[in-house]
Scaffold this active site. Structure first.
Site, PDB file in Angstrom:
ATOM      1  N   ASP A   1      -9.610  -7.437   6.877  1.00  0.00           N
ATOM      2  CA  ASP A   1      -8.092  -6.838   7.148  1.00  0.00           C
ATOM      3  C   ASP A   1      -7.824  -7.227   8.598  1.00  0.00           C
ATOM      4  O   ASP A   1      -6.746  -7.770   8.956  1.00  0.00           O
ATOM      5  CB  ASP A   1      -7.819  -5.457   6.992  1.00  0.00           C
ATOM      6  CG  ASP A   1      -7.706  -4.900   5.575  1.00  0.00           C
ATOM      7  OD1 ASP A   1      -6.937  -5.719   4.931  1.00  0.00           O
ATOM      8  OD2 ASP A   1      -8.162  -3.789   5.350  1.00  0.00           O
TER       9      ASP A   1
ATOM     10  N   ASP B   1      -7.303  -3.463  -2.503  1.00  0.00           N
ATOM     11  CA  ASP B   1      -6.858  -4.628  -2.589  1.00  0.00           C
ATOM     12  C   ASP B   1      -8.015  -5.869  -2.368  1.00  0.00           C
ATOM     13  O   ASP B   1      -7.791  -6.984  -2.493  1.00  0.00           O
ATOM     14  CB  ASP B   1      -5.764  -4.957  -1.537  1.00  0.00           C
ATOM     15  CG  ASP B   1      -6.114  -4.342   0.008  1.00  0.00           C
ATOM     16  OD1 ASP B   1      -7.070  -3.561  -0.162  1.00  0.00           O
ATOM     17  OD2 ASP B   1      -5.429  -4.868   0.768  1.00  0.00           O
TER      18      ASP B   1
ATOM     19  N   HIS C   1      -5.929 -11.230   4.188  1.00  0.00           N
ATOM     20  CA  HIS C   1      -4.634 -11.232   3.717  1.00  0.00           C
ATOM     21  C   HIS C   1      -3.956 -12.588   4.589  1.00  0.00           C
ATOM     22  O   HIS C   1      -4.158 -12.514   5.904  1.00  0.00           O
ATOM     23  CB  HIS C   1      -3.786 -10.073   4.056  1.00  0.00           C
ATOM     24  CG  HIS C   1      -4.144  -8.984   3.660  1.00  0.00           C
ATOM     25  ND1 HIS C   1      -3.842  -8.488   1.992  1.00  0.00           N
ATOM     26  CD2 HIS C   1      -5.037  -7.725   3.930  1.00  0.00           C
ATOM     27  CE1 HIS C   1      -4.525  -7.666   1.845  1.00  0.00           C
ATOM     28  NE2 HIS C   1      -5.094  -6.791   2.789  1.00  0.00           N
TER      29      HIS C   1
ATOM     30  N   GLU D   1     -11.397  -1.045   0.061  1.00  0.00           N
ATOM     31  CA  GLU D   1     -10.209  -0.740  -0.255  1.00  0.00           C
ATOM     32  C   GLU D   1      -9.797  -1.529  -1.481  1.00  0.00           C
ATOM     33  O   GLU D   1     -10.123  -2.922  -1.835  1.00  0.00           O
ATOM     34  CB  GLU D   1      -9.058  -1.011   0.749  1.00  0.00           C
ATOM     35  CG  GLU D   1      -7.898  -0.204   0.591  1.00  0.00           C
ATOM     36  CD  GLU D   1      -6.667  -0.050   1.889  1.00  0.00           C
ATOM     37  OE1 GLU D   1      -7.039  -0.516   2.765  1.00  0.00           O
ATOM     38  OE2 GLU D   1      -5.710   0.589   1.614  1.00  0.00           O
TER      39      GLU D   1
ATOM     40  N   HIS E   1       0.859  -1.084  -0.179  1.00  0.00           N
ATOM     41  CA  HIS E   1      -0.059  -0.043  -0.062  1.00  0.00           C
ATOM     42  C   HIS E   1       0.809   1.244  -0.185  1.00  0.00           C
ATOM     43  O   HIS E   1       0.465   2.315   0.324  1.00  0.00           O
ATOM     44  CB  HIS E   1      -0.992   0.082   1.148  1.00  0.00           C
ATOM     45  CG  HIS E   1      -1.913  -1.029   1.165  1.00  0.00           C
ATOM     46  ND1 HIS E   1      -1.924  -2.117   0.243  1.00  0.00           N
ATOM     47  CD2 HIS E   1      -3.225  -1.177   1.875  1.00  0.00           C
ATOM     48  CE1 HIS E   1      -3.076  -2.870   0.435  1.00  0.00           C
ATOM     49  NE2 HIS E   1      -3.776  -2.458   1.448  1.00  0.00           N
TER      50      HIS E   1
ATOM     51  N   HIS F   1     -10.030  -1.266   9.367  1.00  0.00           N
ATOM     52  CA  HIS F   1      -9.301  -0.027   9.802  1.00  0.00           C
ATOM     53  C   HIS F   1      -9.850   1.033   9.070  1.00  0.00           C
ATOM     54  O   HIS F   1      -9.444   2.105   9.011  1.00  0.00           O
ATOM     55  CB  HIS F   1      -7.987  -0.402   9.556  1.00  0.00           C
ATOM     56  CG  HIS F   1      -7.672  -0.399   8.023  1.00  0.00           C
ATOM     57  ND1 HIS F   1      -6.678   0.322   7.614  1.00  0.00           N
ATOM     58  CD2 HIS F   1      -8.219  -1.251   6.942  1.00  0.00           C
ATOM     59  CE1 HIS F   1      -6.326  -0.252   6.032  1.00  0.00           C
ATOM     60  NE2 HIS F   1      -7.386  -1.078   5.880  1.00  0.00           N
TER      61      HIS F   1
ATOM     62  N   TYR G   1       1.893  -6.547  11.054  1.00  0.00           N
ATOM     63  CA  TYR G   1       0.966  -6.158  10.285  1.00  0.00           C
ATOM     64  C   TYR G   1       0.063  -5.013  11.116  1.00  0.00           C
ATOM     65  O   TYR G   1      -0.312  -3.925  10.700  1.00  0.00           O
ATOM     66  CB  TYR G   1       0.051  -7.150   9.855  1.00  0.00           C
ATOM     67  CG  TYR G   1      -1.335  -6.996   8.866  1.00  0.00           C
ATOM     68  CD1 TYR G   1      -1.279  -6.935   7.717  1.00  0.00           C
ATOM     69  CD2 TYR G   1      -2.406  -6.818   9.760  1.00  0.00           C
ATOM     70  CE1 TYR G   1      -2.576  -7.075   6.750  1.00  0.00           C
ATOM     71  CE2 TYR G   1      -3.499  -6.554   9.027  1.00  0.00           C
ATOM     72  CZ  TYR G   1      -3.722  -6.711   7.624  1.00  0.00           C
ATOM     73  OH  TYR G   1      -4.808  -6.660   6.951  1.00  0.00           O
TER      74      TYR G   1
ATOM     75  N   HIS H   1     -15.097  -4.596   2.301  1.00  0.00           N
ATOM     76  CA  HIS H   1     -14.367  -3.645   2.613  1.00  0.00           C
ATOM     77  C   HIS H   1     -13.897  -3.269   1.253  1.00  0.00           C
ATOM     78  O   HIS H   1     -13.558  -3.941   0.339  1.00  0.00           O
ATOM     79  CB  HIS H   1     -13.011  -4.238   3.360  1.00  0.00           C
ATOM     80  CG  HIS H   1     -11.928  -2.992   3.522  1.00  0.00           C
ATOM     81  ND1 HIS H   1     -12.085  -1.472   3.570  1.00  0.00           N
ATOM     82  CD2 HIS H   1     -10.487  -3.158   3.597  1.00  0.00           C
ATOM     83  CE1 HIS H   1     -11.209  -0.961   3.713  1.00  0.00           C
ATOM     84  NE2 HIS H   1      -9.846  -2.042   3.894  1.00  0.00           N
TER      85      HIS H   1
HETATM   86 FE1  FEO Z   1      -7.634  -2.396   4.122  1.00  0.00          FE
HETATM   87 FE2  FEO Z   1      -6.381  -5.115   2.998  1.00  0.00          FE
HETATM   88  O1  FEO Z   1      -7.343  -3.495   2.750  1.00  0.00           O
END
Ligand code: FEO
Length: 402
Positions: A165, A83, A226, A81, A24, A146, A193, A79
């Site tokens: 996440d 990714d 992840h 984002e 990121h 987050h 992380y 989410h």
């Molecule tokens: Fe908040 Fe893995 O993206």
């Protein structure tokens, strides 16, 4: 990477990003990462989360190895984002799902990102649930864990929490589960992380964990978006998150610095000796050798942050300013620290660092140590004493917390 059935009729269909080391744009991920997506085969075939747009064809082939994409009925976007939602336009085109579930904030964010008002959005909130046929999905908003849109999906009959996440780790691996790799290594990655991504929202972490406990959810698997899936160490990762969020004091100091002609480096080593003399562990990290995210990873288990820079153009070295900005944004709590550095003529560096540490709510041991040009024996002794003072402050914090 082959799809993996993680529970009966529930498949990991994610992708492994073996070579990414820049996560990121702000954190290192030296072991790569994964973008996990989960396909549930029920009366309503449902895809939970997706992957970055450049990996959309990988996701396509993963799903296609099980079913044609047009068989997907629902998409859950925990989410937005990129990714996890970057492949949404592609997926929407290929699947034309009946419904897209997301949080209310997620609905707004999907509109902001993709500008597609006609997608079949079904915003949900905490307490809402949907039936897929044989199983029920309960949604739990996890705002600021987050991002504002983040949410969990809990599959009650499967005792499965799809946590987005939260509980993730950056690791590219042929393994899919926590019990297939070395646990201490996985916990280190989890900590790195957390302390680079989740740390500023630690109060939200505690609140969400309390909510999960209050609801009495039975969880025997946590599937983050992840890294590896927790099935044998669910309690370990839940407890680790409580501990990360609590930020209890640790008997360690990190000395972080940059240097031009090694005077500041000599000071760092002398300070470290003082810290050690008080029985406190220490780690010295030169910012030209350590990425700021790795310093934060180390600070996860350190209560002391001692920061040094030579004075440069009436200020501090760029890498030190970069680190201080980064740390300030992550808002670590309960730290003690100090500033040090050499100078040639004007000598503002140490005061600049002290001010910055105070802005980051670090309790600063003052005065820091300034050295004109090269430290002599007396000045190195002063550095040692600064190390001792910080170590004593760390020990006092530990004692107060007991
Ligand atoms: Fe908040 Fe893995 O993206």
């Amino acid at each position: 990477m082959p799809v993996v059935e993680i529970k009966k009729d529930i498949y990991w269909v994610g992708v492994v990003d073996w070579n990414i080391h820049d996560f990121h744009g702000y954190s290192r991920s030296p072991q790569g990462t994964t973008y996990n997506a989960y396909l549930v085969m029920d009366d309503k075939i449902t895809l939970f989360d997706s992957v970055p747009a450049p990996f959309q064809m990988d996701l396509y082939h993963q799903i296609r190895s099980l079913i044609p994409l047009e068989k997907i009925d629902y998409i859950v976007c925990n989410h937005i984002e990129p990714d996890h939602a970057g492949a949404m336009p592609f997926l929407m085109d290929k699947t034309k799902p009946e419904k897209v579930f997301c949080s209310k904030m997620g609905h707004r964010a999907l509109l902001d990102h993709f500008h597609q008002p006609d997608w079949p959005y079904h915003p949900v909130q905490s307490g809402d649930s949907i039936s897929l046929g044989k199983r029920t999905v309960h949604f739990m908003e996890t705002r600021m864990l987050h991002w504002p849109d983040s949410m969990f999906s809990y599959l009650a009959e499967d005792k499965l929490l799809i946590s987005n996440d939260a509980f993730g780790q950056n690791i590219a691996s042929s393994q899919r589960f926590d019990d297939e790799v070395d646990l201490p290594m996985l916990m280190d990655l989890s900590s790195h992380y957390y302390h680079n991504i989740v740390l500023p929202y630690s109060n939200r972490v505690t609140a969400v964990l309390n909510d999960v406990a209050k609801l009495g959810l039975e969880i025997d698997m946590i599937a983050p978006d992840h890294g590896l899936i927790w099935r044998s160490h669910v309690d370990t990762i839940l407890k680790a998150y409580r501990d990360y969020a609590e930020q209890r004091p640790h008997n360690k100091a990190v000395i972080v610095y940059d240097t031009m002609w090694q005077s500041t480096e000599k000071m760092a080593k002398a300070i470290a000796e003082g810290v050690m003399e008080e029985g406190v562990a220490v780690k010295i990290m030169h910012l030209k050798e350590y990425h700021h995210s790795d310093v934060m990873g180390e600070l996860a288990t350190a209560t002391g942050i001692i920061c040094g820079s030579p004075t440069h153009n009436n200020g501090i070295m760029p890498l030190v300013a970069n680190f201080l900005t980064y740390m300030q944004g992550l808002r670590p709590l309960g730290r003690v620290g100090a500033a040090f550095g050499s100078f040639g003529w004007s000598g503002e560096g140490v005061n600049t660092i002290s001010d910055w540490l105070k802005t980051a709510k670090v309790e600063v041991v003052e005065p820091g140590v300034k050295v004109k040009n090269v430290p002599n024996h007396e000045k190195l002794a002063e550095c040692k004493e600064l190390g001792r003072q910080v170590a004593k402050a760390i020990k006092a914090k530990i004692e107060a917390a007991q």
